[in-house]
Design a protein around this motif. Structure first.
Motif, PDB file in Angstrom:
ATOM      1  N   SER A  64     -46.293  24.670  21.862  1.00 33.04           N
ATOM      2  CA  SER A  64     -45.046  25.059  21.216  1.00 33.04           C
ATOM      3  C   SER A  64     -43.991  23.985  21.434  1.00 33.04           C
ATOM      4  O   SER A  64     -44.072  23.199  22.385  1.00 33.04           O
ATOM      5  CB  SER A  64     -44.554  26.407  21.750  1.00 33.04           C
ATOM      6  OG  SER A  64     -44.262  26.329  23.131  1.00 33.04           O
ATOM      7  N   SER A  66     -39.608  22.698  20.058  1.00 34.74           N
ATOM      8  CA  SER A  66     -38.359  22.930  19.335  1.00 34.74           C
ATOM      9  C   SER A  66     -37.967  24.407  19.361  1.00 34.74           C
ATOM     10  O   SER A  66     -37.861  25.075  18.337  1.00 34.74           O
ATOM     11  CB  SER A  66     -38.481  22.435  17.886  1.00 34.74           C
ATOM     12  OG  SER A  66     -37.220  22.396  17.244  1.00 34.74           O
ATOM     13  N   VAL A  67     -37.724  24.894  20.564  1.00 34.36           N
ATOM     14  CA  VAL A  67     -37.380  26.297  20.780  1.00 34.36           C
ATOM     15  C   VAL A  67     -35.898  26.516  20.484  1.00 34.36           C
ATOM     16  O   VAL A  67     -35.051  25.657  20.783  1.00 34.36           O
ATOM     17  CB  VAL A  67     -37.708  26.699  22.227  1.00 34.36           C
ATOM     18  CG1 VAL A  67     -37.375  28.170  22.478  1.00 34.36           C
ATOM     19  CG2 VAL A  67     -39.181  26.420  22.535  1.00 34.36           C
ATOM     20  N   ASP A  70     -32.705  25.110  22.448  1.00 31.31           N
ATOM     21  CA  ASP A  70     -32.890  23.754  22.957  1.00 31.31           C
ATOM     22  C   ASP A  70     -31.998  22.788  22.174  1.00 31.31           C
ATOM     23  O   ASP A  70     -31.325  23.183  21.226  1.00 31.31           O
ATOM     24  CB  ASP A  70     -34.358  23.325  22.821  1.00 31.31           C
ATOM     25  CG  ASP A  70     -35.271  24.013  23.819  1.00 31.31           C
ATOM     26  OD1 ASP A  70     -34.752  24.729  24.697  1.00 31.31           O
ATOM     27  OD2 ASP A  70     -36.501  23.854  23.697  1.00 31.31           O
ATOM     28  N   ASN A 450     -44.650  28.588  12.654  1.00 34.27           N
ATOM     29  CA  ASN A 450     -43.478  29.036  13.407  1.00 34.27           C
ATOM     30  C   ASN A 450     -43.677  30.451  13.924  1.00 34.27           C
ATOM     31  O   ASN A 450     -44.380  31.259  13.307  1.00 34.27           O
ATOM     32  CB  ASN A 450     -42.221  29.007  12.529  1.00 34.27           C
ATOM     33  CG  ASN A 450     -41.813  27.603  12.155  1.00 34.27           C
ATOM     34  OD1 ASN A 450     -41.927  26.685  12.953  1.00 34.27           O
ATOM     35  ND2 ASN A 450     -41.351  27.432  10.923  1.00 34.27           N
ATOM     36  N   GLN A 455     -35.985  34.213  20.065  1.00 31.93           N
ATOM     37  CA  GLN A 455     -36.051  32.837  20.547  1.00 31.93           C
ATOM     38  C   GLN A 455     -37.215  32.167  19.817  1.00 31.93           C
ATOM     39  O   GLN A 455     -38.308  32.006  20.344  1.00 31.93           O
ATOM     40  CB  GLN A 455     -36.240  32.763  22.063  1.00 31.93           C
ATOM     41  CG  GLN A 455     -36.041  31.352  22.606  1.00 31.93           C
ATOM     42  CD  GLN A 455     -36.150  31.287  24.113  1.00 31.93           C
ATOM     43  OE1 GLN A 455     -36.939  31.990  24.729  1.00 31.93           O
ATOM     44  NE2 GLN A 455     -35.357  30.406  24.725  1.00 31.93           N
ATOM     45  N   MET A 457     -39.615  29.447  17.724  1.00 30.02           N
ATOM     46  CA  MET A 457     -40.181  28.155  18.102  1.00 30.02           C
ATOM     47  C   MET A 457     -41.213  27.741  17.065  1.00 30.02           C
ATOM     48  O   MET A 457     -41.671  28.564  16.254  1.00 30.02           O
ATOM     49  CB  MET A 457     -40.835  28.234  19.481  1.00 30.02           C
ATOM     50  CG  MET A 457     -42.000  29.194  19.572  1.00 30.02           C
ATOM     51  SD  MET A 457     -42.593  29.433  21.277  1.00 30.02           S
ATOM     52  CE  MET A 457     -41.200  30.314  21.987  1.00 30.02           C
TER      53      MET A 457
END
Length: 470
Positions: A64, A66-67, A70, A450, A455, A457
């Motif tokens: 995983s 690009s949460v 972040d 995705n 949240q 990611m």
């Protein structure tokens, strides 16, 4: 290849039958049993942090990245609600991902507000360059100040068309979310072009209509953009936008074209949201939408505005669907998903919103104008409310579920057989988490997808694809 030679080559190939040309839709009545696919699913740990997020067949791995919350590599904050996405070839074997963020309400734009279409709107797209193992090389916002960017579609001139699934704006009363539309500075409900390699101009294509857009699929032989409508509480339509100039020749998508809506020949307002017979197929035609971007007096209700464009088409005889969502072009055919189409199966309850079924997959042949049913869910345990869709190089479809229980990535083969590829591990406190934005990277090594959640990611999945139908 120059643009004119490209168009000539795709026109020559337009008569090639799509991968589901011979499917008689035995699945429509539950006649096709799930196939093995890649084998049974097992819990697999995320290579980023060791947590189990996906259940996958043996041999597959994932990471995983690009949460939400972040930072992008440009220092700005990654928004949530990751949704539709496409992958383009990048330098040195990398992939360039353009990804939607389905953020609703006047919550303020992410990224540089001076570049925003509407500085009060929180949706848009981000562009990331990643390795085929999900390692981020660079990332940044690419379109901001839009709203409810749900899905869209990749364009062959290296661009992504992002779709707003809303009609919110200062001219419309508040929607179901309870946000204050009076705080918005621009009207929403349009499609936007996002080129690879640079930020979008943030100019809407108003002639392509103002309605709850979901997906966009480009037909290179004609230059048409096929559009789906996800109208949750009301009937939805299947549209096409005919630009004033072929986008490959123009190098971009131009405003000022014509919007049309699909109708079944000889059957005005044909209700295709209902259960279909095995092998259902229809001859079709198109009706014009005279006013794709209507103006309103006063401040009408959201329900009135959300139906304004589709009602024009239905008055001229356009067909009725239930919640059209994902769409993809493959070999001259547009495959699109009706999330709540079909008959309610025994033991299943009808979902909320318009439509009582658990999902349909349709195929529109651009060269013949024939519309065919590829698959209709016989029950929720087999396929439950499909959403985004993509196609592998072999022509197998990947369906992202947005169901009531466990959500899966399911495959539908060229023979009309369905199989499970991945199950999303339930997220504590977030029962609405779902798969979205599936797209194969350059060469087919990696499936990027995705998780749309509180949240959200993105995830890169790789493994022995040659062992199964993808």
């Amino acid at each position: 290849m120059d643009r004119r030679r490209f168009i000539t080559s795709v026109v020559a190939a337009a008569g090639v039958a799509g991968p589901f040309a011979g499917v008689a839709c035995a699945a429509a009545q539950g006649g096709v049993k799930p196939v093995r696919g890649y084998g049974p699913l097992r819990p697999v740990r995320d290579l980023r942090d060791g947590k189990v997020r996906l259940h996958l067949p043996d041999g597959f791995k994932y990471r995983s990245f690009s949460v939400a919350g972040d930072k992008f590599t440009d220092g700005s904050i990654v928004p949530g609600r990751h949704d539709g996405m496409a992958a383009f070839a990048g330098p040195k074997g990398s992939a360039v991902l353009i990804r939607n963020h389905e953020v609703n309400g006047p919550v303020g734009a992410f990224g540089d507000k001076d570049r925003a279409y509407d500085p009060m709107a929180g949706g848009g797209t981000s562009t990331l360059r990643v390795t085929r193992y999900g390692e981020v090389i660079n990332s940044a916002p690419s379109l901001n100040g839009t709203m409810m960017n749900c899905s869209g579609g990749p364009m062959v001139w290296r661009a992504w068309v992002s779709c707003e699934e809303t009609v919110n704006g200062p001219d419309v009363a508040d929607d179901f979310s309870g946000g204050d539309n009076s705080k918005l500075t621009e009207k929403h409900g349009y499609i936007f072009e996002v080129p690879v390699g640079r930020a979008a101009t943030a100019r809407p294509i108003r002639s392509a209509g103002r309605f709850p857009h979901e997906s966009a699929a480009f037909d290179p032989s004609s230059g048409a953009i096929y559009l789906t409508e996800d109208n949750f509480a009301f009937p939805s339509g299947f549209y096409r936008y005919l630009p004033p100039k072929h986008p490959v020749l123009a190098g971009r998508l131009l405003d000022g074209g014509r919007l049309q809506m699909l109708a079944v020949k000889g059957a005005k307002r044909k209700d295709l949201s209902l259960g279909q017979r095995p092998g259902a197929a229809y001859a079709t035609t198109w009706v014009d939408i005279d006013d794709p971007d209507p103006a309103f007096r006063g401040r009408p209700t959201n329900d009135e505005v959300v139906q304004a464009v589709g009602r024009q088409g239905r008055e001229e005889g356009a067909a009725i669907f239930a919640r059209l969502e994902g769409a993809v072009h493959h070999q001259g055919t547009i495959y699109f998903v009706s999330t709540q189409g079909g008959a309610t199966a025994t033991g299943d309850t009808a979902p909320d919103g318009f439509g009582d079924g658990r999902g349909q997959v349709w195929a529109y042949e651009t060269w013949s104008g024939r519309l065919k049913l590829v698959y209709e869910s016989p029950r929720s345990s087999v396929l439950d409310l499909p959403d985004n869709v993509t196609a592998s190089k072999r022509g197998t479809l990947v369906l992202c579920e947005d169901g009531d229980g466990d959500n899966y990535l399911r495959g539908v083969t060229k023979a009309g057989e369905i199989f499970d590829f991945s199950r999303l591990e339930p997220i504590s406190g977030d029962p609405g988490a779902e798969f979205a934005g599936s797209t194969f990277g350059p060469g087919g090594h990696t499936l990027y997808v995705n998780i749309q959640a509180r949240q959200g990611m993105s995830i890169a999945i790789w493994g022995p694809w040659q062992r199964g139908p993808f």
